[in-house]
Design a protein around this motif. Structure first.
Motif, PDB file in Angstrom:
ATOM      1  N   PHE A  29       0.749  -1.155   0.132  1.00  0.00           N
ATOM      2  CA  PHE A  29      -0.142   0.187  -0.236  1.00  0.00           C
ATOM      3  C   PHE A  29       0.803   0.954   0.236  1.00  0.00           C
ATOM      4  O   PHE A  29       1.611   1.566   0.820  1.00  0.00           O
ATOM      5  CB  PHE A  29      -0.789  -0.455   1.250  1.00  0.00           C
ATOM      6  N   ARG A  30       0.708   2.366  -0.969  1.00  0.00           N
ATOM      7  CA  ARG A  30       1.328   3.714  -1.006  1.00  0.00           C
ATOM      8  C   ARG A  30       0.562   4.314  -0.389  1.00  0.00           C
ATOM      9  O   ARG A  30      -0.746   5.112  -1.369  1.00  0.00           O
ATOM     10  CB  ARG A  30       1.438   4.014  -2.481  1.00  0.00           C
ATOM     11  N   PHE A  31       0.653   5.339   0.393  1.00  0.00           N
ATOM     12  CA  PHE A  31       0.324   6.456   0.989  1.00  0.00           C
ATOM     13  C   PHE A  31       0.766   7.652   0.900  1.00  0.00           C
ATOM     14  O   PHE A  31       1.623   8.201   0.481  1.00  0.00           O
ATOM     15  CB  PHE A  31      -0.583   6.481   2.812  1.00  0.00           C
ATOM     16  N   GLN A  32      -0.312   8.565   0.526  1.00  0.00           N
ATOM     17  CA  GLN A  32      -0.158  10.210   0.523  1.00  0.00           C
ATOM     18  C   GLN A  32       1.093  10.547   1.859  1.00  0.00           C
ATOM     19  O   GLN A  32      -0.469  10.723   2.537  1.00  0.00           O
ATOM     20  CB  GLN A  32      -1.083  11.253  -0.532  1.00  0.00           C
ATOM     21  N   GLY A  33       1.718  11.419   1.932  1.00  0.00           N
ATOM     22  CA  GLY A  33       2.473  11.629   2.898  1.00  0.00           C
ATOM     23  C   GLY A  33       2.096  12.176   3.718  1.00  0.00           C
ATOM     24  O   GLY A  33       1.907  12.419   4.888  1.00  0.00           O
ATOM     25  N   GLY A  34       1.110  13.595   2.845  1.00  0.00           N
ATOM     26  CA  GLY A  34       0.132  14.300   3.261  1.00  0.00           C
ATOM     27  C   GLY A  34      -1.392  13.821   4.863  1.00  0.00           C
ATOM     28  O   GLY A  34      -1.430  14.595   5.707  1.00  0.00           O
ATOM     29  N   GLU A  35      -1.976  13.148   3.744  1.00  0.00           N
ATOM     30  CA  GLU A  35      -2.893  12.744   4.627  1.00  0.00           C
ATOM     31  C   GLU A  35      -2.207  11.198   5.570  1.00  0.00           C
ATOM     32  O   GLU A  35      -3.506  11.278   6.253  1.00  0.00           O
ATOM     33  CB  GLU A  35      -3.630  11.704   3.453  1.00  0.00           C
ATOM     34  N   TYR A  36      -1.135  10.463   5.138  1.00  0.00           N
ATOM     35  CA  TYR A  36      -0.724   9.781   6.183  1.00  0.00           C
ATOM     36  C   TYR A  36      -0.529  10.784   7.442  1.00  0.00           C
ATOM     37  O   TYR A  36      -0.539  10.368   8.381  1.00  0.00           O
ATOM     38  CB  TYR A  36       0.324   8.869   5.367  1.00  0.00           C
TER      39      TYR A  36
END
Length: 338
Positions: free
Chosen positions: A136-143
């Motif tokens: 899973f790759r999560f967008q840094g800002g949201e994470y």
């Protein structure tokens, strides 16, 4: 291979405690679960009795360390850059097994990959890897925003895990309070809520009424909590059976959004139990009734892994009350004639 983007979120969840039919106790745990692509990640794994490291009953310093590890601001607790995603609800060691994964940065993003069931210092991906889960790759800002809220006190897993018990049968209430405290839920007994300071009322998550409590007392309790500005769950006891009452209170204290619960429905109708689950899981159905001399009668009806969908299970003996239990949820139903 570049991991596909996935959405990341957090939601309150619980490991359901309770008094089991065998007489054993199962400890209640509240924790923050990971929501990946709109679904609890725990439901996407094999049916597990597990909690995330973000449990509400651990010391604040340890909780903060777990959050910072997920943000890669602290060293991983395991070899090979691996982090605990879910672990045993009773202990923190690997002896019972844990779901682990590698967490790493990819530019501004965060990637979770190589999920595995781990019971020793090294994870064997060939033998115990979770195929089909991640990466899973999560967008840094949201994470960072989601996890950062846990460091600023805006904790989606914060719950009020105390219950006020009001009823006429003091001996029964004492047994109920003892059972709740044993599984990790605070409980106090009172005749009503008159004179209780608002600060104390705000520590309760539920109020449980005995069947003999008059309407005027129920009304005054409701008014007291409304004046204190507390949104509390109210439980009307179905029968003087401690495990049944514990299950009712467990359900009332469930902090998880209903749309994300694994147990979606439970009903007792036409001599059968109808239950619906949203993901594969082990379901235990226990029937209760009050026999002669007001003694509780308990019958284990069902204990198997169910696939998603609706299921119908025969209910022998016409017991009026049924409790459905998974590792993370409890539902209680009463027959129409009960």
């Amino acid at each position: 291979m570049l991991a596909e983007y996935a959405t990341f979120g957090l939601a309150p969840a619980m490991r359901a405690g309770g008094v089991l039919a065998s007489g054993a106790y199962q400890v209640h745990r509240d924790f923050v679960d990971f929501i990946v692509n709109g679904r609890p990640l725990l439901f996407q794994l094999a049916d597990l009795d597990a909690v995330s490291p973000l449990a509400s009953d651990i010391p604040p310093a340890i909780f903060t360390t777990h959050v910072r590890r997920l943000l890669l601001e602290a060293d991983p607790p395991l070899l090979d850059g691996r982090y605990v995603i879910y672990g045993c609800p009773e202990c923190e060691g690997l002896d019972c097994g844990a779901v682990t994964a590698v967490i790493e940065r990819a530019g501004d993003d965060y990637v979770w990959r190589d999920f595995a069931w781990q019971t020793s210092d090294h994870a064997d991906l060939e033998l115990n890897g979770y195929r089909g889960i991640g990466p899973f790759r999560f967008q840094g800002g949201e994470y960072r925003e989601q996890l950062g809220r846990l460091l600023t006190g805006d904790d989606p897993g914060a719950v009020r895990r105390r219950v006020l018990l009001i009823g006429a049968r003091v001996a029964l209430l004492a047994k109920l309070a003892a059972a709740l405290r044993t599984i990790g839920i605070g409980a106090e007994i009172a005749a009503d809520a008159a004179g209780v300071p608002a600060e104390e009322l705000r520590t309760y998550g539920a109020v449980a009424f005995g069947r003999a409590v008059p309407e005027r007392v129920r009304g005054s309790v409701h008014e007291a909590f409304e004046r204190a500005g507390v949104d509390v769950a109210y439980v009307d006891g179905l029968a003087p059976i401690v495990p049944l009452l514990v299950a009712q209170i467990e359900y009332a204290l469930d902090p998880g959004p209903e749309a994300q619960r694994r147990l979606a429905r439970l009903a007792v109708t036409d001599g059968a139990v109808v239950t619906e689950v949203t993901s594969p899981c082990r379901v235990r159905l226990t029937a209760y009734r009050v026999g002669r001399l007001r003694r509780a009668r308990v019958h284990e009806v069902f204990d198997e892994v169910l696939e998603p969908g609706e299921h119908r299970v025969p209910l022998p003996g016409g017991a009026p009350y049924v409790v459905a239990r998974t590792s993370d949820a409890v539902l209680v139903a009463a027959a129409a004639s009960g």
